[in-house]
Design a protein around this motif. Structure first.
Motif, short mmCIF file in Angstrom:
data_model
loop_
_atom_site.label_atom_id
_atom_site.label_comp_id
_atom_site.label_asym_id
_atom_site.label_seq_id
_atom_site.Cartn_x
_atom_site.Cartn_y
_atom_site.Cartn_z
N ALA A 155 -18.27 -9.43 -10.04
CA ALA A 155 -18.15 -10.04 -11.37
C ALA A 155 -19.03 -9.32 -12.38
CB ALA A 155 -18.52 -11.53 -11.30
N GLU A 156 -20.25 -8.99 -11.99
CA GLU A 156 -21.18 -8.31 -12.90
C GLU A 156 -20.68 -6.91 -13.22
OE1 GLU A 156 -24.03 -8.59 -15.45
OE2 GLU A 156 -23.91 -10.17 -13.92
N THR A 157 -20.11 -6.23 -12.25
CA THR A 157 -19.61 -4.87 -12.47
C THR A 157 -18.40 -4.88 -13.39
OG1 THR A 157 -20.38 -4.24 -10.26
CG2 THR A 157 -18.81 -2.78 -11.33
N ILE A 158 -17.48 -5.80 -13.18
CA ILE A 158 -16.31 -5.89 -14.06
C ILE A 158 -16.73 -6.21 -15.48
CG2 ILE A 158 -14.23 -7.24 -14.56
CD1 ILE A 158 -13.81 -7.54 -11.55
N ALA A 159 -17.72 -7.10 -15.65
CA ALA A 159 -18.20 -7.47 -16.99
C ALA A 159 -18.84 -6.29 -17.70
CB ALA A 159 -19.19 -8.63 -16.89
N PRO A 231 -5.50 -6.97 -14.22
CA PRO A 231 -6.14 -8.20 -14.69
C PRO A 231 -7.38 -8.50 -13.84
CG PRO A 231 -3.77 -8.49 -14.55
CD PRO A 231 -4.07 -7.15 -13.93
N VAL A 232 -8.31 -9.25 -14.40
CA VAL A 232 -9.60 -9.45 -13.76
C VAL A 232 -9.46 -10.04 -12.35
CG1 VAL A 232 -11.76 -10.76 -13.87
CG2 VAL A 232 -10.87 -9.64 -15.92
N LYS A 233 -8.66 -11.08 -12.18
CA LYS A 233 -8.55 -11.72 -10.86
C LYS A 233 -7.98 -10.78 -9.79
CE LYS A 233 -8.42 -16.59 -12.23
NZ LYS A 233 -7.63 -17.85 -12.18
N PRO A 234 -6.86 -10.09 -10.04
CA PRO A 234 -6.37 -9.14 -9.03
C PRO A 234 -7.35 -7.99 -8.77
CG PRO A 234 -4.63 -9.68 -10.57
CD PRO A 234 -5.89 -10.25 -11.13
N LEU A 235 -8.05 -7.54 -9.83
CA LEU A 235 -9.03 -6.48 -9.65
C LEU A 235 -10.18 -6.95 -8.76
CD1 LEU A 235 -10.23 -3.72 -10.29
CD2 LEU A 235 -11.15 -4.67 -12.42
N GLU A 408 1.25 -0.75 -7.25
CA GLU A 408 0.73 0.58 -7.60
C GLU A 408 -0.65 0.47 -8.26
OE1 GLU A 408 3.29 3.07 -9.83
OE2 GLU A 408 4.85 3.17 -8.28
N GLY A 409 -0.85 -0.57 -9.05
CA GLY A 409 -2.16 -0.76 -9.69
C GLY A 409 -3.26 -0.99 -8.67
N GLN A 410 -3.01 -1.81 -7.68
CA GLN A 410 -4.00 -2.06 -6.63
C GLN A 410 -4.25 -0.79 -5.82
OE1 GLN A 410 -1.75 -5.27 -4.86
NE2 GLN A 410 -3.27 -6.80 -5.51
N ALA A 411 -3.19 -0.08 -5.49
CA ALA A 411 -3.35 1.17 -4.73
C ALA A 411 -4.16 2.19 -5.52
CB ALA A 411 -1.97 1.73 -4.38
N ARG A 412 -3.95 2.24 -6.82
CA ARG A 412 -4.70 3.19 -7.66
C ARG A 412 -6.20 2.87 -7.64
NH1 ARG A 412 -1.58 2.79 -11.45
NH2 ARG A 412 -0.27 4.57 -10.92
N ILE A 413 -6.55 1.60 -7.68
CA ILE A 413 -7.96 1.21 -7.61
C ILE A 413 -8.57 1.67 -6.29
CG2 ILE A 413 -9.55 -0.75 -7.50
CD1 ILE A 413 -8.46 -0.30 -10.29
N LEU A 414 -7.84 1.51 -5.19
CA LEU A 414 -8.35 1.89 -3.88
C LEU A 414 -8.48 3.41 -3.74
CD1 LEU A 414 -6.46 -0.63 -1.57
CD2 LEU A 414 -8.86 -0.69 -2.26
N VAL A 415 -7.53 4.17 -4.27
CA VAL A 415 -7.60 5.63 -4.20
C VAL A 415 -8.82 6.13 -4.97
CG1 VAL A 415 -6.48 7.77 -4.95
CG2 VAL A 415 -5.14 6.00 -3.78
#
Length: 454
Positions: A155-159, A231-235, A408-415
């Motif tokens: 949460a702190e990192t996303i903020a 979006p914040v929750k999926p991230l 694809e968005g979730q996969a991009r975060i993981l890559v």
């Protein structure tokens, strides 16, 4: 008309004949007329306001200083540093963004460094606060305690996503005392997570717990390195899942390491290669803005800076050449890996192996690629970004085929998290006996695959 007659005429509002001298002298007549106009306005009184002469300045507007001006300055400067880096921002830039003068800015902060220091120490303080458990946590299970801290760090990192990368890549521009303070707070945060992992998995050695803790912070903070959006929750959910996968993963047992691998020496005759190598080493050690062409020439045993220009047009051209080499290495591996594999999982596993091996072989360049990208000339930066997007897109396509439950968005975060892991683990553990290649490969696999390699 005598004086008494003139007075009566003025009282009755009648026209008063001008004196003879006024009639004969045009200048005196103009003065007399202005006096008559002034007298007439005075007789009309305040009931009819006078028109403001065209030449008078406009009425002054009083601007009151905001009560939170210092906080506004800190937030604006942090955003500027986050997008342009420490050396890409001046006090004048910050003042312009705020709509104030440089003098007004200096009344609150004595220098750009003071603003930079405040933001980095604020981030480190926020991280320490995130890993601090509440009093009631003493009654919680080990899993709940660790989960609480992971959620708080996410949460702190996303903020603070716009400025998280400052700590990762720009901390070296702090002076020794401030950098020691910053490093001490982050070391404390890593130690808290390490010990919480130990409560949950007491069978792990202290080193094993430490590697996992660093990996968790790397995966979470990697969102500061790119602009992939969710979006914040999926991230938060995808980061949380990756963090727990790292906690629960079984990594290879450390093996005895033979003689440390020595990089092949570049012959002096290959000056263009030698210059490239020495430049990257200096950029890694001091930061690109703090390295001169003269420094590079000296490191490469050239007699003068002018000799560098026989091979490269400028310092930025050296940086761009190094980045092109790194990008070509990663992108060039995709086609052969895909063509020689029987499944997307096998292709992705081969790419992981090649990426880690290349990064270990050129650790300084891997770090510099992330830290100094903003100093590449604009046209070259566009080309490199396009190559980087294509690389990420190919990895994402393979990952989605392996894990169809991912968007694809979730996969991009993981890559992106996997790429960051290689840099951060190499920076945190210089000794390959603590975090050798096979362990880094396994961490990338569990981050991407969500568990062991399929």
């Amino acid at each position: 008309m005598n004086v008494e007659e003139r007075r009566r005429a003025r009282a009755d509002g009648a026209a008063v004949p001008q004196p003879e001298r006024a009639r004969r002298n045009p200048a005196r007549r103009a003065v007399t007329e202005r006096q008559a106009i002034t007298l007439s306005r005075g007789q009309r009184g305040a009931a009819q306001p006078t028109e403001q002469p065209a030449g008078d300045p406009p009425e002054r507007v009083i601007r009151r200083r905001p009560k939170n001006r210092r906080a506004q300055i800190a937030a604006t400067s942090a955003a500027a540093f986050g997008s342009l880096g420490y050396h890409g921002v001046s006090m004048e830039d910050i003042a312009t963004r705020l709509g104030i003068s440089s003098a007004a800015l200096y009344r609150h902060y004595p220098s750009k460094y003071a603003l930079f220091r405040e933001e980095l120490l604020r981030l480190s303080g926020a991280t320490v606060a995130a890993v601090t458990l509440p009093e009631e946590a003493a009654e919680w299970s080990a899993e709940r305690r660790l989960g609480h801290v992971i959620d708080a760090v996410i949460a702190e990192t996303i903020a603070n996503r716009p400025t998280v990368a400052l700590v990762r890549w720009e901390r070296r521009y702090l002076d020794d005392t401030d950098r020691e303070t910053l490093d001490g707070e982050f070391t404390r945060a890593v130690a808290v997570v390490r010990d919480l992992i130990g409560e949950l998995r007491p069978e792990l050695s202290r080193r094993e717990r430490g590697v996992r803790s660093v990996a968790i912070f790397s995966v979470i903070s990697s969102i500061g390195d790119h602009h992939a959006t969710l979006p914040v929750k999926p991230l938060a959910a995808v980061l949380n899942s990756a963090a727990w996968t790292i906690v629960r993963a079984d990594l290879p047992a450390p093996e005895p390491v033979s003689d440390t691998h020595r990089a092949a020496e570049i012959p002096q005759s290959f000056k263009h290669e030698l210059l490239l190598k020495k430049a990257v080493e200096l950029f890694h050690e001091r930061g690109y803005p703090n390295v001169s062409v003269e420094d590079i020439a000296t490191a490469a045993d050239l007699s003068a800076a002018s000799a560098v220009y026989r091979y490269y047009r400028s310092k930025s051209d050296l940086l761009a050449a190094a980045f092109r080499r790194a990008a070509d290495r990663v992108s060039g591996a995709i086609g052969p890996a895909t063509a020689s594999s029987n499944s997307p999982a096998e292709a992705l596993a081969k790419l992981i192996d090649l990426y880690v091996a290349g990064s270990f072989a050129e650790r300084e360049l891997t770090f510099v690629y992330y830290a100094e990208f903003g100093h590449v000339p604009a046209e070259e930066r566009t080309v490199l970004r396009n190559i980087q997007r294509l690389i990420v897109a190919e990895w994402v396509k393979l990952l989605v085929q392996v894990r169809p439950e991912l968007s694809e968005g979730q996969a991009r975060i993981l890559v992106q998290a996997a790429f960051a892991l290689v840099v951060d683990l190499g920076r945190a553990f210089h000794d390959d006996r603590i975090c050798p290649q096979d362990k880094v490969i396994r961490l990338l696999e569990v981050t991407l695959f969500g568990g062991p390699r399929p």
